[in-house]
Design an enzyme around this catalytic site. Structure first.
Site, PDB file in Angstrom:
ATOM      1  N   GLY A  52       0.791  -1.227   0.000  1.00 17.03           N
ATOM      2  CA  GLY A  52       0.000   0.000   0.000  1.00 17.03           C
ATOM      3  C   GLY A  52       0.826   1.281   0.000  1.00 17.03           C
ATOM      4  CD  GLU A  75       3.406  -8.131   5.035  1.00 17.25           C
ATOM      5  OE1 GLU A  75       2.651  -9.097   4.820  1.00 17.25           O
ATOM      6  OE2 GLU A  75       3.022  -6.932   4.984  1.00 17.25           O
ATOM      7  CB  ALA A 140      -3.292  -0.252   7.802  1.00 19.26           C
ATOM      8  CE1 TYR A 225     -10.466   8.665   1.098  1.00 20.31           C
ATOM      9  CE2 TYR A 225     -12.084   7.717   2.607  1.00 20.31           C
ATOM     10  CZ  TYR A 225     -11.742   8.207   1.353  1.00 20.31           C
ATOM     11  OH  TYR A 225     -12.683   8.253   0.361  1.00 20.31           O
ATOM     12  CE1 TYR A 235     -10.990   5.066   6.708  1.00 17.31           C
ATOM     13  CE2 TYR A 235     -10.812   7.334   7.473  1.00 17.31           C
ATOM     14  CZ  TYR A 235     -10.225   6.138   7.121  1.00 17.31           C
ATOM     15  OH  TYR A 235      -8.864   6.009   7.224  1.00 17.31           O
ATOM     16  CG  LEU A 274      -5.795   4.579  -3.966  1.00 17.55           C
ATOM     17  CD1 LEU A 274      -4.304   4.824  -3.953  1.00 17.55           C
ATOM     18  CD2 LEU A 274      -6.263   4.379  -5.399  1.00 17.55           C
ATOM     19  CB  VAL A 275      -8.048  -1.563  -4.253  1.00 17.89           C
ATOM     20  CG1 VAL A 275      -8.213  -3.023  -3.828  1.00 17.89           C
ATOM     21  CG2 VAL A 275      -9.217  -1.099  -5.073  1.00 17.89           C
ATOM     22  CB  THR A 276      -4.657  -0.930   0.498  1.00 19.59           C
ATOM     23  OG1 THR A 276      -5.512  -0.509   1.563  1.00 19.59           O
ATOM     24  CG2 THR A 276      -4.172   0.276  -0.289  1.00 19.59           C
TER      25      THR A 276
END
Ligand code: NAD
Length: 395
Positions: A52, A75, A140, A225, A235, A274-276
């Site tokens: 992202g 990860e 995130a 955001y 949100y 955005l797509v994340t």
């Protein structure tokens, strides 16, 4: 192993190593094509650097201005019969490309909220880089173990005060439905602020400052955001929005710390939806993104993470530019998303979206392909029928 996408709800539980590498390469190519960001950041710490906006920040710093980067992320490596998470493969691909270009790149895979990872990062900066001139905070996370109390806080995405009902989409199944989300209680609000608010960013910056690892004039940025009214209940005015308010509070505090450090600054950049992996978990937002993509692509103003961060660096932070702040002291690279012509079009389409007209009225197909790309699927030039090695050691 032949690796195919396995989508379960809003996550894909597989990732393709070569596909992830091809995705990272597309971002590198984009940054190089925009030309150098001069003067730009030179020694950069990115907290949340594997996917992202954080990965985009790392790519923009390294390939836009030749920065040495230290990336922190959390990860999961591959296990028997199971590929690693995409951020694992992205970080390896980034590191290989950066080192091939003669750039310093090191990684720490572990919990950025912990004292231990902070200690390791400070040690690496001290021995390898001396100081950093940019800190990007782009975590995130669904949970945080507090380093001082040991309490485990879980973040949630809920409205505050009253239940919220709106349309949402299951992008995988293409089904539009109505969702009602009950409001968060006080504990859930406090927990979400503890995870996604500003305390951890402050802890990082204080530790770097105390250890004299911030170069004079160093900058720090974190991402937020705001979005349109249709998503505000879940949100901006919801639990995550309250956490982002706390992130803004932290930005003001860190800004005063950095001002004393040779005239540096800290601020929030409000970015585009955005797509994340993080945004796909928020109810209502994926439907908004599918509509937004359709409208912004038609207007020629669509951007992804890499375009957003490249623009942030090149037009606000570096290349001789200074940030243009809004009334609350934030940089707005969501400016193109929030243009009246775009938002009016979203408002016009929103009430009429149904399962039946989803394909025609929205860019749900673009949403799906962007989502799969996050996991390394659908990239040109990759043979997805071929055997691939999922076990790749971190660099
Ligand atoms: P993402 O899920 O793609 O990335 C999150 C990163 O945080 C990954 O590198 C992950 O490994 C790392 N991470 C998570 N928990 C960690 C931990 N405990 N320790 C170390 N690393 C950890 O998310 P994203 O969408 O790029 O979000 C990054 C920031 O950008 C967030 O603050 C988000 O609110 C903000 N933002 C996102 C959007 C959007 O639409 N996606 C829009 C504006 C702002």
């Amino acid at each position: 192993m032949i690796i195919k996408p396995k989508v379960r709800g809003f996550v894909c539980v597989t990732a393709h190593p070569e596909g992830c590498a091809a995705h990272v390469q597309q971002w590198i190519d984009h940054v190089k094509a925009q030309g150098p960001i001069t003067p730009g950041p030179k020694k950069v710490l990115v907290i949340g650097s594997s996917t992202g906006y954080g990965l985009a920040s790392r790519v923009a710093a390294a390939f836009g201005s030749g920065a040495a980067t230290l990336g922190i992320f959390f990860e999961r490596p591959s296990e028997e019969g199971r590929p690693a998470t995409p951020g694992w493969y992205n970080s390896i691909a980034f590191t290989k490309a950066a080192r091939a270009a003669g750039l310093y790149a090191k990684n720490l895979n572990g919990d950025a909220f912990s004292d231990d990872i902070k200690r390791q990062a400070l040690e690496l900066i001290r021995t390898d880089l001396g100081q950093v001139d940019l800190v990007v905070y782009s975590l995130a996370s669904p949970r945080r173990t507090h380093p001082k109390t040991g309490a485990v806080h879980r973040s949630c995405l809920k409205p505050v005060g009253q239940p919220y009902t709106n349309k949402t989409v299951d992008p995988d199944k293409g089904i539009v439905s109505t969702v009602t989300i009950d409001p968060a209680d006080e504990q859930e609000v406090a927990d979400t602020i503890a995870v996604m608010g500003g305390e951890d960013w402050e802890m990082w910056m204080q530790a770097l400052s105390d250890a004299h690892l911030l170069a004079p004039g160093a900058q720090a940025v974190a991402y937020s955001y705001i979005g349109p009214e249709v998503t505000w209940a879940v949100y901006k005015n919801g639990t995550i929005g309250l956490a982002k308010n706390d992130l803004e509070r932290a930005a003001r505090h860190i800004d005063s710390l950095l001002k004393l450090n040779g005239g540096g600054r800290a601020f929030i950049s409000v970015n585009k939806a955005l797509v994340t992996q993080a945004s796909s978990a928020i109810p209502v937002v994926p439907l908004y993104i599918a509509i937004l993509y359709k409208i912004m692509k038609a207007k020629g103003t669509h951007e992804g993470c890499i375009e957003q961060v490249q623009r942030l660096f090149a037009t606000h932070m570096y290349a001789g530019k200074t940030p243009k702040f809004d009334e609350a002291g934030r940089v707005r690279v969501d400016d193109w998303e929030m243009r009246a012509e775009i938002q009016d079009a979203v408002q016009d389409i929103w009430p009429r979206i149904t399962t039946e007209n989803l394909d025609a009225e929205t860019d749900i197909e673009g949403y799906r392909s962007e989502f799969l790309k996050l996991f390394g699927f659908g990239l040109p030039g990759i043979d997805y029928e071929a055997e691939t090695e999922p076990h790749v050691p971190m660099l």
